[in-house]
Scaffold this active site. Sequence first.
Site, short mmCIF file in Angstrom:
data_model
loop_
_atom_site.label_atom_id
_atom_site.label_comp_id
_atom_site.label_asym_id
_atom_site.label_seq_id
_atom_site.Cartn_x
_atom_site.Cartn_y
_atom_site.Cartn_z
N ASP A 155 0.83 -1.20 0.00
CA ASP A 155 0.00 0.00 0.00
C ASP A 155 0.87 1.25 0.00
O ASP A 155 0.66 2.18 -0.77
CB ASP A 155 -0.98 0.01 1.18
CG ASP A 155 -0.31 -0.18 2.54
OD1 ASP A 155 0.91 -0.47 2.60
OD2 ASP A 155 -1.00 -0.06 3.56
N ASP A 177 7.09 3.93 3.51
CA ASP A 177 7.33 5.11 4.34
C ASP A 177 8.80 5.14 4.74
O ASP A 177 9.64 5.63 3.99
CB ASP A 177 6.37 5.03 5.54
CG ASP A 177 6.40 6.26 6.41
OD1 ASP A 177 6.85 7.32 5.95
OD2 ASP A 177 5.96 6.17 7.58
N LYS A 190 6.29 7.55 0.22
CA LYS A 190 6.57 8.74 1.03
C LYS A 190 8.07 8.85 1.22
O LYS A 190 8.59 8.53 2.28
CB LYS A 190 5.91 8.56 2.42
CG LYS A 190 4.54 9.15 2.55
CD LYS A 190 4.13 9.41 3.99
CE LYS A 190 3.91 8.20 4.83
NZ LYS A 190 3.14 8.46 6.07
N PHE A 223 0.39 11.43 7.37
CA PHE A 223 -0.25 10.14 7.61
C PHE A 223 -1.56 10.13 6.84
O PHE A 223 -2.40 11.01 7.00
CB PHE A 223 -0.49 9.91 9.10
CG PHE A 223 -0.83 8.47 9.39
CD1 PHE A 223 0.16 7.52 9.51
CD2 PHE A 223 -2.16 8.08 9.52
CE1 PHE A 223 -0.15 6.18 9.76
CE2 PHE A 223 -2.47 6.75 9.77
CZ PHE A 223 -1.46 5.80 9.89
N ASP A 236 -5.39 2.28 6.93
CA ASP A 236 -6.16 2.44 8.17
C ASP A 236 -5.52 3.40 9.16
O ASP A 236 -4.34 3.75 9.04
CB ASP A 236 -6.30 1.10 8.89
CG ASP A 236 -4.99 0.67 9.54
OD1 ASP A 236 -3.93 0.74 8.88
OD2 ASP A 236 -5.00 0.28 10.73
N ARG A 274 -10.50 2.11 6.44
CA ARG A 274 -9.96 1.42 5.24
C ARG A 274 -10.91 1.52 4.06
O ARG A 274 -10.48 1.47 2.92
CB ARG A 274 -9.72 -0.07 5.55
CG ARG A 274 -8.56 -0.34 6.49
CD ARG A 274 -8.20 -1.81 6.43
NE ARG A 274 -7.39 -2.23 7.56
CZ ARG A 274 -6.06 -2.16 7.61
NH1 ARG A 274 -5.40 -1.66 6.59
NH2 ARG A 274 -5.40 -2.58 8.68
P1 5GP Z 1 7.51 1.51 6.59
O1 5GP Z 1 8.05 0.21 7.11
O2 5GP Z 1 7.91 1.79 5.17
O3 5GP Z 1 7.82 2.65 7.52
O4 5GP Z 1 5.95 1.43 6.64
C1 5GP Z 1 5.22 0.56 5.88
C2 5GP Z 1 3.86 0.29 6.51
O5 5GP Z 1 3.50 1.31 7.45
C3 5GP Z 1 2.81 0.33 5.45
O6 5GP Z 1 2.64 -0.93 4.87
C4 5GP Z 1 1.60 0.81 6.22
O7 5GP Z 1 0.96 -0.29 6.82
C5 5GP Z 1 2.16 1.70 7.29
N1 5GP Z 1 2.12 3.12 6.92
C6 5GP Z 1 3.13 3.92 6.57
N2 5GP Z 1 2.72 5.17 6.31
C7 5GP Z 1 1.38 5.16 6.48
C8 5GP Z 1 0.35 6.15 6.34
O8 5GP Z 1 0.57 7.33 5.98
N3 5GP Z 1 -0.91 5.73 6.60
C9 5GP Z 1 -1.20 4.46 6.98
N4 5GP Z 1 -2.49 4.19 7.22
N5 5GP Z 1 -0.28 3.51 7.12
C10 5GP Z 1 1.01 3.85 6.87
#
Ligand code: 5GP
Length: 182
Positions: free
Chosen positions: A106, A109, A137, A158, A165, A171
């Site tokens: 999805d 980040d 992001k 966010f 979610d 969602r």
């Molecule tokens: P990362 O490991 O890249 O920091 O984060 C990945 C996971 O964090 C994504 O699969 C998602 O579940 C959650 N996540 C990261 N940023 C967001 C955001 O802006 N909104 C939501 N709802 N989930 C996020």
Amino acid sequence: MKKRINKMDEKVGKVLISKEQIEKRIKELAKQISQDYEGKDLICVIILRGAFMFVTDLAKEISIPAKFDFMATSSYGDSTKSSGVVRIYKDLDMNIEGKDVLIIEDIVDTGRTINYLVKNLKTRNPKSLEVCTLLNKPANRVVNVKIKYVGFVIPPEFVIGYGLDFAEDYRHITEVRVFKED
Ligand code: 5GP
């Protein structure tokens, strides 16, 4: 009928990406993926739960043979900040050895989740391994990750909706919206 979101409506902020923009971009992504994987042995690995809506729409537009399997990883829990700890709650059912694997996420980040998943899946000896994410992001990145297919690059806010979610809510909102923290 206007969709009733829930009692916390005031936390649902402005639309960042509309339903129409998502539909258009998904068609483009699916076309590209269908061209790139023509004649290959494509297995899409869907990362639950956030990618469920994205893959439902993407899959319908993919015009070549493809298989779909699912993995579930830890999310942020009830927080909007990454914990940095990645856990697999549900593993794949399929054997990906020798297959052309495309991870469907999805959002990327910090990059920690995708970095962990890529390392984990590589140990299973796929023929190829690439990443497709609806949202990217890059401003929050702490781990360098290679992403082949990106739907939209977004600012470090966010977001919720279209599968994403906050504490398991929101969602089913049909577009990507900013979440307003307290
Ligand atoms: P990362 O490991 O890249 O920091 O984060 C990945 C996971 O964090 C994504 O699969 C998602 O579940 C959650 N996540 C990261 N940023 C967001 C955001 O802006 N909104 C939501 N709802 N989930 C996020």
